[in-house]
Design a protein around this motif. Structure first.
Motif, PDB file in Angstrom:
ATOM      1  N   ALA A  76       0.803  -1.235   0.000  1.00 64.00           N
ATOM      2  CA  ALA A  76       0.000   0.000   0.000  1.00 64.00           C
ATOM      3  C   ALA A  76       0.833   1.282   0.000  1.00 64.00           C
ATOM      4  O   ALA A  76       0.560   2.185  -0.797  1.00 64.00           O
ATOM      5  CB  ALA A  76      -0.992  -0.010   1.161  1.00 64.00           C
ATOM      6  N   PRO A  77       1.855   1.418   0.839  1.00 65.29           N
ATOM      7  CA  PRO A  77       2.630   2.663   0.806  1.00 65.29           C
ATOM      8  C   PRO A  77       3.461   2.835  -0.467  1.00 65.29           C
ATOM      9  O   PRO A  77       3.827   3.946  -0.829  1.00 65.29           O
ATOM     10  CB  PRO A  77       3.557   2.566   2.023  1.00 65.29           C
ATOM     11  N   LEU A  78       3.749   1.730  -1.153  1.00 68.93           N
ATOM     12  CA  LEU A  78       4.579   1.791  -2.355  1.00 68.93           C
ATOM     13  C   LEU A  78       3.835   2.347  -3.564  1.00 68.93           C
ATOM     14  O   LEU A  78       4.457   2.823  -4.507  1.00 68.93           O
ATOM     15  CB  LEU A  78       5.126   0.392  -2.682  1.00 68.93           C
ATOM     16  N   VAL A  79       2.510   2.290  -3.540  1.00 65.91           N
ATOM     17  CA  VAL A  79       1.707   2.756  -4.670  1.00 65.91           C
ATOM     18  C   VAL A  79       1.787   4.269  -4.803  1.00 65.91           C
ATOM     19  O   VAL A  79       1.770   4.812  -5.906  1.00 65.91           O
ATOM     20  CB  VAL A  79       0.234   2.297  -4.520  1.00 65.91           C
ATOM     21  N   GLY A  80       1.890   4.956  -3.685  1.00 73.12           N
ATOM     22  CA  GLY A  80       2.004   6.419  -3.704  1.00 73.12           C
ATOM     23  C   GLY A  80       0.753   7.084  -4.237  1.00 73.12           C
ATOM     24  O   GLY A  80      -0.366   6.655  -3.967  1.00 73.12           O
ATOM     25  N   ASN A  81       0.953   8.106  -5.045  1.00 72.62           N
ATOM     26  CA  ASN A  81      -0.150   8.911  -5.561  1.00 72.62           C
ATOM     27  C   ASN A  81      -0.697   8.362  -6.876  1.00 72.62           C
ATOM     28  O   ASN A  81      -1.273   9.100  -7.665  1.00 72.62           O
ATOM     29  CB  ASN A  81       0.316  10.362  -5.749  1.00 72.62           C
ATOM     30  N   ASN A  82      -0.514   7.098  -7.123  1.00 67.76           N
ATOM     31  CA  ASN A  82      -0.981   6.469  -8.360  1.00 67.76           C
ATOM     32  C   ASN A  82      -2.145   5.524  -8.102  1.00 67.76           C
ATOM     33  O   ASN A  82      -2.285   4.505  -8.774  1.00 67.76           O
ATOM     34  CB  ASN A  82       0.172   5.720  -9.032  1.00 67.76           C
TER      35      ASN A  82
END
Length: 175
Positions: free
Chosen positions: A125-131
């Protein structure tokens, strides 16, 4: 070899969200605007989208194509004609929309049937960022799912939004 832009059966299909996402990646903002206009989007709608999503170019391009194609239920053939009439790149950009990278299913076959746990979701989840929207589409979820999840979020917690997308993908609610 069958070329998709000449295949009648392919051209009659209506692109899915994942097709539109991949198509939006083929074009610049100006090319996307040109394509959307050739597909019937009016200038005011483009301007409204640009004001709303101008800081997020990838989302702007996807939203413009989604709004135009999905709203009018346009086929790949309509897109092909718009690309040709607008002289926007080449019609073969449609071929890239449906190409898939070959995945070596023979490599580590025991992992292909594993189901991601909530711990895995916590890591991703945190790796997706603003995408978030683009990620949701690539996971094969529908645009309306994005709207439903986004509606439930009253706080601007990006990691939670991405976690909810992953959770919806992992544990879809029976509709």
């Amino acid at each position: 070899m069958n070329i998709l832009v000449t295949d009648t059966e392919f051209l009659e299909q209506i692109p899915s969200d994942i097709h539109l996402r991949r198509l939006s990646m083929q074009y610049s903002i100006n090319e996307t605007k040109e394509l959307a206009m050739h597909l019937g989007m009016d200038y005011q709608t483009w301007d409204d989208l640009y004001v709303t999503f101008g800081e997020e170019p990838e989302r702007l391009k996807f939203e413009a194509l989604h709004k135009t194609v999905d709203g009018r239920r346009l086929s790949f053939n309509a897109i092909r004609k718009a690309v040709e009439s607008g002289k926007i790149q080449t019609i073969h950009s449609l071929c890239k929309v449906v190409r898939h990278n070959i995945i070596g299913l023979d490599q580590e076959p025991e992992k292909w049937d594993l189901v991601p746990t909530e711990k895995h979701l916590d890591i991703v989840a945190p790796l997706v960022g603003n995408n978030s929207l683009l990620f949701l589409v690539e996971l094969g979820l529908e645009f309306k799912t994005w709207e439903e999840i986004k509606y439930r979020h009253t706080k601007r917690d990006l990691v939670k939004l991405n976690w909810d997308i992953l959770h919806e993908w992992r544990f879809p609610i029976a509709r």
